[in-house]
Design a protein around this motif. Structure first.
Motif, PDB file in Angstrom:
ATOM      1  N   TRP A 148      -4.722  47.707  51.413  1.00  0.00           N
ATOM      2  CA  TRP A 148      -4.017  46.616  51.354  1.00  0.00           C
ATOM      3  C   TRP A 148      -4.386  45.387  52.505  1.00  0.00           C
ATOM      4  CZ3 TRP A 148      -0.156  45.049  47.690  1.00  0.00           C
ATOM      5  CH2 TRP A 148       0.173  46.085  46.823  1.00  0.00           C
ATOM      6  N   PHE A 149      -3.968  44.275  52.415  1.00  0.00           N
ATOM      7  CA  PHE A 149      -4.290  43.249  53.268  1.00  0.00           C
ATOM      8  C   PHE A 149      -3.095  41.995  53.057  1.00  0.00           C
ATOM      9  CE2 PHE A 149      -7.230  42.407  49.940  1.00  0.00           C
ATOM     10  CZ  PHE A 149      -7.019  40.998  49.935  1.00  0.00           C
ATOM     11  N   ALA A 150      -2.866  41.476  54.144  1.00  0.00           N
ATOM     12  CA  ALA A 150      -2.052  40.232  54.102  1.00  0.00           C
ATOM     13  C   ALA A 150      -2.997  39.020  54.121  1.00  0.00           C
ATOM     14  CB  ALA A 150      -1.071  40.153  55.034  1.00  0.00           C
ATOM     15  N   MET A 151      -2.951  37.896  53.618  1.00  0.00           N
ATOM     16  CA  MET A 151      -3.999  36.841  53.441  1.00  0.00           C
ATOM     17  C   MET A 151      -3.306  35.350  53.587  1.00  0.00           C
ATOM     18  SD  MET A 151      -7.579  36.681  51.384  1.00  0.00           S
ATOM     19  CE  MET A 151      -8.741  35.412  51.802  1.00  0.00           C
ATOM     20  N   THR A 152      -3.884  34.585  54.396  1.00  0.00           N
ATOM     21  CA  THR A 152      -3.801  33.031  54.232  1.00  0.00           C
ATOM     22  C   THR A 152      -4.934  32.336  54.929  1.00  0.00           C
ATOM     23  OG1 THR A 152      -2.191  31.169  54.369  1.00  0.00           O
ATOM     24  CG2 THR A 152      -2.037  32.880  56.076  1.00  0.00           C
ATOM     25  N   ASN A 153      -4.950  30.921  54.199  1.00  0.00           N
ATOM     26  CA  ASN A 153      -5.870  30.278  54.859  1.00  0.00           C
ATOM     27  C   ASN A 153      -7.559  31.203  55.418  1.00  0.00           C
ATOM     28  OD1 ASN A 153      -7.098  28.021  55.774  1.00  0.00           O
ATOM     29  ND2 ASN A 153      -6.081  27.840  57.793  1.00  0.00           N
ATOM     30  N   ARG A 154      -7.972  31.960  54.356  1.00  0.00           N
ATOM     31  CA  ARG A 154      -9.083  32.938  54.754  1.00  0.00           C
ATOM     32  C   ARG A 154      -9.070  33.929  55.678  1.00  0.00           C
ATOM     33  NH1 ARG A 154     -13.381  30.856  51.848  1.00  0.00           N
ATOM     34  NH2 ARG A 154     -13.064  28.931  50.811  1.00  0.00           N
ATOM     35  N   LYS A 155      -7.842  33.885  56.179  1.00  0.00           N
ATOM     36  CA  LYS A 155      -7.708  34.951  57.276  1.00  0.00           C
ATOM     37  C   LYS A 155      -6.711  36.639  56.884  1.00  0.00           C
ATOM     38  CE  LYS A 155      -7.483  31.541  60.892  1.00  0.00           C
ATOM     39  NZ  LYS A 155      -6.976  30.686  62.057  1.00  0.00           N
ATOM     40  N   THR A 156      -7.343  37.442  57.147  1.00  0.00           N
ATOM     41  CA  THR A 156      -6.654  38.490  56.483  1.00  0.00           C
ATOM     42  C   THR A 156      -6.414  39.641  57.643  1.00  0.00           C
ATOM     43  OG1 THR A 156      -8.768  39.869  56.281  1.00  0.00           O
ATOM     44  CG2 THR A 156      -8.131  38.572  54.420  1.00  0.00           C
ATOM     45  N   VAL A 157      -5.284  40.242  57.638  1.00  0.00           N
ATOM     46  CA  VAL A 157      -4.711  41.368  58.360  1.00  0.00           C
ATOM     47  C   VAL A 157      -4.522  42.883  57.633  1.00  0.00           C
ATOM     48  CG1 VAL A 157      -2.949  42.241  59.794  1.00  0.00           C
ATOM     49  CG2 VAL A 157      -3.708  39.845  59.838  1.00  0.00           C
ATOM     50  N   PRO A 158      -5.014  43.863  58.180  1.00  0.00           N
ATOM     51  CA  PRO A 158      -4.780  45.042  57.094  1.00  0.00           C
ATOM     52  C   PRO A 158      -3.373  45.354  57.100  1.00  0.00           C
ATOM     53  CG  PRO A 158      -6.665  45.270  58.837  1.00  0.00           C
ATOM     54  CD  PRO A 158      -5.718  44.088  59.297  1.00  0.00           C
ATOM     55  N   VAL A 159      -2.867  45.626  56.025  1.00  0.00           N
ATOM     56  CA  VAL A 159      -1.621  46.375  56.050  1.00  0.00           C
ATOM     57  C   VAL A 159      -1.436  48.021  55.718  1.00  0.00           C
ATOM     58  CG1 VAL A 159       0.482  46.228  54.463  1.00  0.00           C
ATOM     59  CG2 VAL A 159      -0.735  44.113  55.051  1.00  0.00           C
ATOM     60  N   THR A 160      -0.839  48.275  56.583  1.00  0.00           N
ATOM     61  CA  THR A 160      -0.945  49.920  56.381  1.00  0.00           C
ATOM     62  C   THR A 160       0.039  50.505  55.419  1.00  0.00           C
ATOM     63  OG1 THR A 160      -1.548  50.154  58.837  1.00  0.00           O
ATOM     64  CG2 THR A 160      -0.575  52.021  57.610  1.00  0.00           C
ATOM     65  N   LEU A 161      -0.471  51.037  54.405  1.00  0.00           N
ATOM     66  CA  LEU A 161       0.467  51.444  53.140  1.00  0.00           C
ATOM     67  C   LEU A 161      -0.111  52.662  52.699  1.00  0.00           C
ATOM     68  CD1 LEU A 161       2.864  50.653  51.521  1.00  0.00           C
ATOM     69  CD2 LEU A 161       1.269  49.549  49.948  1.00  0.00           C
ATOM     70  N   VAL A 162       0.449  53.801  52.592  1.00  0.00           N
ATOM     71  CA  VAL A 162       0.004  55.113  52.292  1.00  0.00           C
ATOM     72  C   VAL A 162      -0.343  55.241  50.652  1.00  0.00           C
ATOM     73  CG1 VAL A 162       0.357  57.683  52.291  1.00  0.00           C
ATOM     74  CG2 VAL A 162       0.972  56.240  54.321  1.00  0.00           C
ATOM     75  N   GLY A 163      -1.560  55.307  50.262  1.00  0.00           N
ATOM     76  CA  GLY A 163      -2.016  55.223  48.889  1.00  0.00           C
ATOM     77  C   GLY A 163      -1.476  53.842  48.226  1.00  0.00           C
ATOM     78  N   LYS A 164      -1.594  53.885  46.791  1.00  0.00           N
ATOM     79  CA  LYS A 164      -1.213  52.882  46.121  1.00  0.00           C
ATOM     80  C   LYS A 164       0.061  52.976  45.227  1.00  0.00           C
ATOM     81  CE  LYS A 164      -3.303  49.615  42.775  1.00  0.00           C
ATOM     82  NZ  LYS A 164      -2.705  50.079  41.489  1.00  0.00           N
ATOM     83  N   PRO A 165       1.180  52.486  45.470  1.00  0.00           N
ATOM     84  CA  PRO A 165       2.156  52.542  44.446  1.00  0.00           C
ATOM     85  C   PRO A 165       2.327  52.032  43.182  1.00  0.00           C
ATOM     86  CG  PRO A 165       2.776  50.999  45.988  1.00  0.00           C
ATOM     87  CD  PRO A 165       1.420  51.424  46.365  1.00  0.00           C
ATOM     88  N   GLU A 166       2.866  52.431  42.285  1.00  0.00           N
ATOM     89  CA  GLU A 166       2.730  51.861  40.936  1.00  0.00           C
ATOM     90  C   GLU A 166       3.686  50.600  40.937  1.00  0.00           C
ATOM     91  OE1 GLU A 166       4.606  54.351  37.756  1.00  0.00           O
ATOM     92  OE2 GLU A 166       3.069  55.918  38.103  1.00  0.00           O
ATOM     93  N   ARG A 167       4.508  50.185  41.749  1.00  0.00           N
ATOM     94  CA  ARG A 167       5.195  49.204  41.693  1.00  0.00           C
ATOM     95  C   ARG A 167       5.664  48.402  43.264  1.00  0.00           C
ATOM     96  NH1 ARG A 167       9.837  47.849  37.089  1.00  0.00           N
ATOM     97  NH2 ARG A 167      11.281  46.556  38.257  1.00  0.00           N
ATOM     98  N   VAL A 168       5.444  47.100  43.385  1.00  0.00           N
ATOM     99  CA  VAL A 168       5.943  46.634  44.661  1.00  0.00           C
ATOM    100  C   VAL A 168       6.771  45.466  44.710  1.00  0.00           C
ATOM    101  CG1 VAL A 168       3.614  47.597  45.874  1.00  0.00           C
ATOM    102  CG2 VAL A 168       3.984  45.132  44.960  1.00  0.00           C
ATOM    103  N   GLY A 169       7.559  45.162  45.480  1.00  0.00           N
ATOM    104  CA  GLY A 169       8.471  44.093  45.701  1.00  0.00           C
ATOM    105  C   GLY A 169       7.774  43.002  46.626  1.00  0.00           C
ATOM    106  N   ILE A 170       8.345  41.776  45.947  1.00  0.00           N
ATOM    107  CA  ILE A 170       8.181  40.518  47.114  1.00  0.00           C
ATOM    108  C   ILE A 170       9.351  40.078  47.303  1.00  0.00           C
ATOM    109  CG2 ILE A 170       7.045  38.333  46.834  1.00  0.00           C
ATOM    110  CD1 ILE A 170       4.984  40.446  47.116  1.00  0.00           C
ATOM    111  N   LEU A 171       9.455  39.508  48.749  1.00  0.00           N
ATOM    112  CA  LEU A 171      10.821  39.081  49.044  1.00  0.00           C
ATOM    113  C   LEU A 171      10.416  37.797  49.904  1.00  0.00           C
ATOM    114  CD1 LEU A 171      13.928  38.996  49.826  1.00  0.00           C
ATOM    115  CD2 LEU A 171      13.273  40.139  52.083  1.00  0.00           C
ATOM    116  N   LEU A 172      10.971  36.670  49.280  1.00  0.00           N
ATOM    117  CA  LEU A 172      10.922  35.330  49.797  1.00  0.00           C
ATOM    118  C   LEU A 172      12.113  34.851  50.484  1.00  0.00           C
ATOM    119  CD1 LEU A 172       9.088  32.757  50.192  1.00  0.00           C
ATOM    120  CD2 LEU A 172       9.746  32.242  48.029  1.00  0.00           C
ATOM    121  N   ASP A 173      12.318  34.493  51.749  1.00  0.00           N
ATOM    122  CA  ASP A 173      13.404  33.680  52.000  1.00  0.00           C
ATOM    123  C   ASP A 173      12.651  32.349  52.819  1.00  0.00           C
ATOM    124  OD1 ASP A 173      15.183  32.899  53.933  1.00  0.00           O
ATOM    125  OD2 ASP A 173      15.897  34.765  54.456  1.00  0.00           O
TER     126      ASP A 173
END
Length: 225
Positions: A148-173
């Motif tokens: 997993w990674f987070a990305m904007t403007n061609r820049k990425t940061v690794p996101v530590t997440l064990v395995g790969k879930p079947e479903r994820v959530g997105i929260l926007l404030d």
């Protein structure tokens, strides 16, 4: 379709660039008239959207009443797809059909049938010549090469997440300038992107294999901050 495959690879390769932070400012997007049918301004988090076929790249097919998207390597001949300024021509991207200009909103995505995708938001006027995550008009969480990674403007940061879930959530404030990747099994924000949102945003998706299914109209899980 050879050209489409090549540009798709380029879009994926940009995820290899890293940066220490993804806190970004705002830069005006250059793009096309907004594709979404309405603007959501309610403070509640029950946004309900479908995927907008008018924005879908020719390699993407919508299903489940336009709540799911599947990637087809050969896709449709781009010349056979309705020509309009809202469609992504170079990148396997599709937007949701609602715009968000205020409030706190939550949705989920079933990801178990894909090994390479991006999930997040983008300015409604984002250029259709770009891929989500490669400009300052989009903010996404991606999965590729089992990471997993987070990305904007061609820049990425690794996101530590064990395995790969079947479903994820997105929260926007919107007002807080927060986009969070949420663990739906044990509700918590795994990683948050910070930005200053000043124009309407659309749910945004990139897909390079398999399929994704979106689930909107959901209440935010308790305990998220």
């Amino acid at each position: 379709m050879a050209a489409a495959v090549l540009v798709g690879r380029f879009c994926r390769l940009t995820a290899g660039r890293t940066a220490s932070t993804l806190s970004v400012g705002y830069r005006r997007a250059v793009g096309v008239p907004g594709s979404s049918r309405s603007v959501s301004t309610a403070a509640a988090n029950y946004i309900k959207f479908k995927l907008d076929e008018r924005t879908a790249h020719s390699s993407l097919d919508l299903f489940k009443k336009d709540t799911g998207v599947i990637y087809r390597m050969l896709g449709i001949d781009p010349t056979q797809v309705q020509d309009n300024p809202e469609r992504f021509r170079d990148w396997a991207v599709v937007f949701g059909d609602e715009q968000i200009s205020s409030g706190r909103h939550y949705w989920e995505v079933t990801v178990k049938k894909s090994q390479e995708f991006r999930l997040g938001v983008a300015e409604a006027l984002m250029s259709r010549h770009d891929c989500v995550g490669t400009n300052s008009s989009s903010w996404v969480f991606g999965y590729a090469q089992r990471k997993w990674f987070a990305m904007t403007n061609r820049k990425t940061v690794p996101v530590t997440l064990v395995g790969k879930p079947e479903r994820v959530g997105i929260l926007l404030d919107y007002e807080a300038g927060l986009l969070g990747l949420v663990d739906v099994e044990n509700p918590r924000i795994i990683y948050a992107l910070r930005a200053q949102f000043v124009t309407p945003l659309c749910p945004a998706f990139g897909l390079w294999d398999g399929e994704l299914v979106t689930h909107s109209g959901l209440e935010e899980p308790e305990g998220l901050k």
